[in-house]
Design an enzyme around this catalytic site. Structure first.
Site, PDB file in Angstrom:
ATOM      1  NE  ARG A  54      -4.491  -1.751   1.659  1.00 45.66           N
ATOM      2  CZ  ARG A  54      -5.217  -2.051   2.376  1.00 45.66           C
ATOM      3  NH1 ARG A  54      -5.133  -1.633   3.782  1.00 45.66           N
ATOM      4  NH2 ARG A  54      -6.322  -2.696   2.049  1.00 45.66           N
ATOM      5  CE  LYS A 103     -20.029 -15.554   6.722  1.00 44.59           C
ATOM      6  NZ  LYS A 103     -20.743 -15.268   7.945  1.00 44.59           N
ATOM      7  N   GLY A 111      -9.711  -8.776  -0.160  1.00 40.85           N
ATOM      8  CA  GLY A 111      -8.576  -8.758   0.625  1.00 40.85           C
ATOM      9  C   GLY A 111      -7.759 -10.309   0.402  1.00 40.85           C
ATOM     10  N   GLY A 141     -12.517  -3.810   1.239  1.00 40.53           N
ATOM     11  CA  GLY A 141     -13.940  -3.440   1.639  1.00 40.53           C
ATOM     12  C   GLY A 141     -14.380  -2.411   0.636  1.00 40.53           C
TER      13      GLY A 141
END
Ligand code: ADP
Ligand code: MG
Length: 405
Positions: free
Chosen positions: A36, A197, A350, A373
């Site tokens: 980053r 999920k 991620g 996110g």
């Protein structure tokens, strides 16, 4: 991208508040992965090269509004100096008189690194007074923190009420890559969606089904889709309450004529343990007592073949429990198929990004999103507050920031 960027601003001598994403993993007080930091260098170098006075601000971890020594940004300063090849002064707060003095002392092309924004409650609360304080020494706001753009915080949204706000290069690159894939993809356009999920990815699937030509579903969430097709899933992770929704998504993709592939075989084990007994089973017959933890070899081939035919490919979510080696092959196969394809490949999320990096294939992807996110919310079709707050192309800047012809 319809936002103003650093290129549109006259920067010489201007004090620039630049929001970056230095939320890096630390280990033993050192930066464990500088991806980053590297990603923010083009913007910072451009700002210094233009003679701006650069104030850098970021959050790191979750100090919850308290100054906590383990979340100080000091470990970031050293790699930053090396990458920029220039001095970087670091201060121990992000607001207050000492910060103001340090900002006033900056010369053209100098760089100042502020302390963790989340040492103050006002950051995550998007407190207007805190945002105004952050803005107070600066003349223009540059947002290069794509990874924080899905949060309306003081340093991403609040501050834009006090300063003209433009995008940095990383922000621009992220929005263009993700935006082009979603809005103007070269076809066939396919998405590979996995992860644990269905409930984490409902909105992603919902949004993508109206856009893609091909949809590949793997990972734990595939089990819920197999159940919706009426198949038994043994002891696999299934979200019972999401089975009707999975059925609905299958119907919608059939109505749209999408090619939707579910696993035809799976690597199943008796427990989530590298030493547990395991076997390849047909998706039609996962035996009781066994749980599916990765896609199987035939599925790997089918998915790879489907990926090879794409012009644009978007990947989010691993195909199996890739953190545990015996269940990593499916995820690796997808990474390899993407790397080998001629498609414009975009990877977001991620864990998916970590898997690509682990496979050593990061350099062979078209775009790897730095925002976990944020990229997910983008794929859900949501407007990111940190992006919405930036000035639109065509907006007028104050005279001191307007470029001469
Ligand atoms: P991303 O971070 O790329 O968006 P997610 O966080 O949605 O991806 O999903 C990653 C997680 O899904 C991983 O921790 C992985 O172990 C888990 N997972 C993948 N397949 C399975 C499976 N079959 N059963 C249980 N967990 C799974
Ligand atoms: Mg994840």
């Amino acid at each position: 991208m319809n936002k103003l960027t650093v290129r549109d601003v006259a920067l010489r001598g201007r004090k620039v508040f630049c929001r970056v994403d230095f939320n890096v993993p630390l280990s033993g007080g050192r930066v464990a992965d500088d991806t980053r930091i590297r990603a923010s260098i083009p913007t910072i170098s451009y700002l210094t090269g233009q003679g701006a006075r650069v104030v850098l601000a970021s959050h790191l971890g979750r100090p919850k509004g308290q100054p906590r020594p383990e979340f100080r940004l000091d470990p970031v300063a050293e790699p930053l100096r090396k990458l920029l090849q220039r001095p970087v002064r670091k201060v121990d707060d992000c607001v207050g008189p000492a910060v103001r003095r340090a900002v006033d002392e900056l010369g053209d092309g100098d760089v100042l690194l502020l302390e963790n924004l989340r040492f103050h409650h006002g950051e995550e609360k998007n407190d207007p007074r805190f945002a105004e304080e952050l803005a107070s020494g600066a003349e223009v706001f540059v947002n290069d923190a794509f990874g924080a753009a899905h949060r309306a915080h003081a340093s991403t949204e609040g501050i834009t009420h006090y300063l003209p706000a433009v995008a940095g290069f990383l922000m621009e690159r992220e929005l263009e890559a993700l935006g082009k894939a979603l809005e103007a993809p070269e076809r066939p356009f396919g998405a590979i969606i996995g992860g644990a999920k269905v409930s984490d990815k409902i909105q992603v699937l919902d949004n993508l089904i109206s856009k893609v030509d091909v949809l590949l579903i793997g990972g734990g969430m595939a089990n819920t889709f197999l159940r919706a097709r009426g198949l038994g899933t043994g002891d696999s992770l299934v979200e019972e309450d999401k089975v009707p929704l999975a059925g609905e998504l299958l119907r919608r993709s059939a109505d749209r004529g999408i090619t939707l592939l579910l696993p035809v075989d799976l690597v199943a084990a008796t427990a989530l343990d590298p030493k547990a007994q395991r076997q390849v089973v047909s998706a039609e017959a996962i035996p009781p007592g066994w749980r599916a933890l990765d896609i199987g070899p035939r599925t790997r081939e089918q998915f790879a073949e489907a990926i090879a035919g794409l012009k644009t490919a978007l990947w989010n979510g691993p195909m199996g429990v890739f953190e545990v080696e015996p269940f990593a092959a499916g995820t690796r196969a997808v990474a390899q198929a993407l790397a080998a394809s001629g498609a414009m490949t975009v990877v977001g999320g991620g864990d998916s990004v970590a898997a690509v990096e682990e496979a050593g294939l990061a350099g062979r992807m078209g775009h790897i999103s730095t925002g976990g996110g944020a990229s997910l919310e983008f794929l859900e079709g949501k407007t990111l507050p940190g992006v919405a707050a930036l000035l639109d192309r065509g907006a007028t800047l104050p005279p001191a920031l307007t470029k001469g012809e």
